[in-house]
Motif scaffolding. Sequence first.
Motif, PDB file in Angstrom:
ATOM      1  N   ASP A  57       0.849  -1.190   0.000  1.00  0.00           N
ATOM      2  CA  ASP A  57       0.000   0.000   0.000  1.00  0.00           C
ATOM      3  C   ASP A  57       0.889   1.246   0.000  1.00  0.00           C
ATOM      4  O   ASP A  57       1.645   1.468   0.956  1.00  0.00           O
ATOM      5  CB  ASP A  57      -0.897   0.000   1.239  1.00  0.00           C
ATOM      6  CG  ASP A  57      -1.837   1.193   1.294  1.00  0.00           C
ATOM      7  OD1 ASP A  57      -1.713   2.104   0.440  1.00  0.00           O
ATOM      8  OD2 ASP A  57      -2.690   1.219   2.188  1.00  0.00           O
ATOM      9  N   PRO A  58       0.836   2.071  -1.045  1.00  0.00           N
ATOM     10  CA  PRO A  58       1.705   3.256  -1.111  1.00  0.00           C
ATOM     11  C   PRO A  58       1.484   4.226   0.045  1.00  0.00           C
ATOM     12  O   PRO A  58       2.366   5.023   0.366  1.00  0.00           O
ATOM     13  CB  PRO A  58       1.323   3.915  -2.448  1.00  0.00           C
ATOM     14  CG  PRO A  58       0.603   2.866  -3.224  1.00  0.00           C
ATOM     15  CD  PRO A  58      -0.027   1.948  -2.230  1.00  0.00           C
ATOM     16  N   ALA A  59       0.321   4.159   0.673  1.00  0.00           N
ATOM     17  CA  ALA A  59       0.019   5.082   1.772  1.00  0.00           C
ATOM     18  C   ALA A  59       0.709   4.679   3.076  1.00  0.00           C
ATOM     19  O   ALA A  59       0.795   5.487   4.005  1.00  0.00           O
ATOM     20  CB  ALA A  59      -1.490   5.165   1.989  1.00  0.00           C
ATOM     21  N   TRP A  60       1.189   3.417   3.143  1.00  0.00           N
ATOM     22  CA  TRP A  60       1.813   2.974   4.394  1.00  0.00           C
ATOM     23  C   TRP A  60       3.177   3.626   4.573  1.00  0.00           C
ATOM     24  O   TRP A  60       3.994   3.657   3.659  1.00  0.00           O
ATOM     25  CB  TRP A  60       1.951   1.450   4.402  1.00  0.00           C
ATOM     26  CG  TRP A  60       2.645   0.968   5.642  1.00  0.00           C
ATOM     27  CD1 TRP A  60       2.176   1.016   6.914  1.00  0.00           C
ATOM     28  CD2 TRP A  60       3.955   0.394   5.721  1.00  0.00           C
ATOM     29  NE1 TRP A  60       3.107   0.499   7.796  1.00  0.00           N
ATOM     30  CE2 TRP A  60       4.200   0.112   7.089  1.00  0.00           C
ATOM     31  CE3 TRP A  60       4.936   0.088   4.784  1.00  0.00           C
ATOM     32  CZ2 TRP A  60       5.383  -0.458   7.526  1.00  0.00           C
ATOM     33  CZ3 TRP A  60       6.126  -0.481   5.221  1.00  0.00           C
ATOM     34  CH2 TRP A  60       6.331  -0.750   6.585  1.00  0.00           C
ATOM     35  N   GLN A  61       3.410   4.159   5.753  1.00  0.00           N
ATOM     36  CA  GLN A  61       4.663   4.842   6.057  1.00  0.00           C
ATOM     37  C   GLN A  61       5.197   4.362   7.400  1.00  0.00           C
ATOM     38  O   GLN A  61       4.442   4.010   8.302  1.00  0.00           O
ATOM     39  CB  GLN A  61       4.456   6.360   6.115  1.00  0.00           C
ATOM     40  CG  GLN A  61       3.955   6.983   4.829  1.00  0.00           C
ATOM     41  CD  GLN A  61       4.995   7.004   3.740  1.00  0.00           C
ATOM     42  OE1 GLN A  61       6.198   7.023   4.015  1.00  0.00           O
ATOM     43  NE2 GLN A  61       4.557   6.997   2.483  1.00  0.00           N
TER      44      GLN A  61
END
Length: 198
Positions: A57-61
Motif C-alpha cells: 500500500d503506497p500510503a503505508w509509512q
Amino acid sequence: MLGAGNSNDLDLPRILDTYAEVHLVDIDEQALAEGVARQQVESATGLVLHGGVDVTDPAWQIDPADVAVSSALLTQLIDTAEQTGQTGTQLLTVRDAHLRLIARLLTPKGSGLLITDVVSSDTCTRLPAAGHHELAALMIDSINAGDFFTGTNPVAIRQRLMTDPQIRAHQVALSMPWRWQLASRSFLVCAVAFEPHV
C-alpha cells in the motif's frame, strides 16, 4: 522486520538484545501478536508491532531504520500477484517494488537484508537429503536449470539492486544458503544484504 508473521524463524530475544528498537510488520495482526507472546517478549522495551499492514500500500509509512529486513515475504507477494493473473515481467515488477521499499526504509548508510526462499523440495528433489556443505552447489545448479521461484534468483536480485536507478546499491553480498523445513517441505533459503548508494 517486514513479514515477521508468527516469528517462528526469528530469535526475537536475541534481536531485541542487539537493537534498541525493533519494529515487526505483518498483514496478519493475530499471528504477529501470538509470535511475540510465544517468545515472551510482548512487554520488551523498544518492541513495536505493526499488525494488519499491507506493505504494498503506497500510503503505508514508517520511520527510516538503520537496518530493514524482509523475512521470506517476497514469495508471498509474488504468489499473491500471480493469483490476480499477473505473469512474467509483471511479477518481476512486484519484486523490484519490494526491493525499492526495503531501500526506502533505510536511513542514510543503512543496510537492507532480503531473506527469501529460492526453491523447494517440490521441484528440487535433492534438497531434503543434501548436506549443509552441498547447499551452495545445489543452489547454483537450481539457478542454472531455471528451477527457482519466480523473482527469487539471488544472482538476478544482486544485479537488480546494483542497476536499479532508485537503489543503485554499491555493496551487495549473498549469504550461503540454508535449508528451512516447513512440515513435509524443504526450502532452500538465501539472504541478500545491500547498502544503497547515498
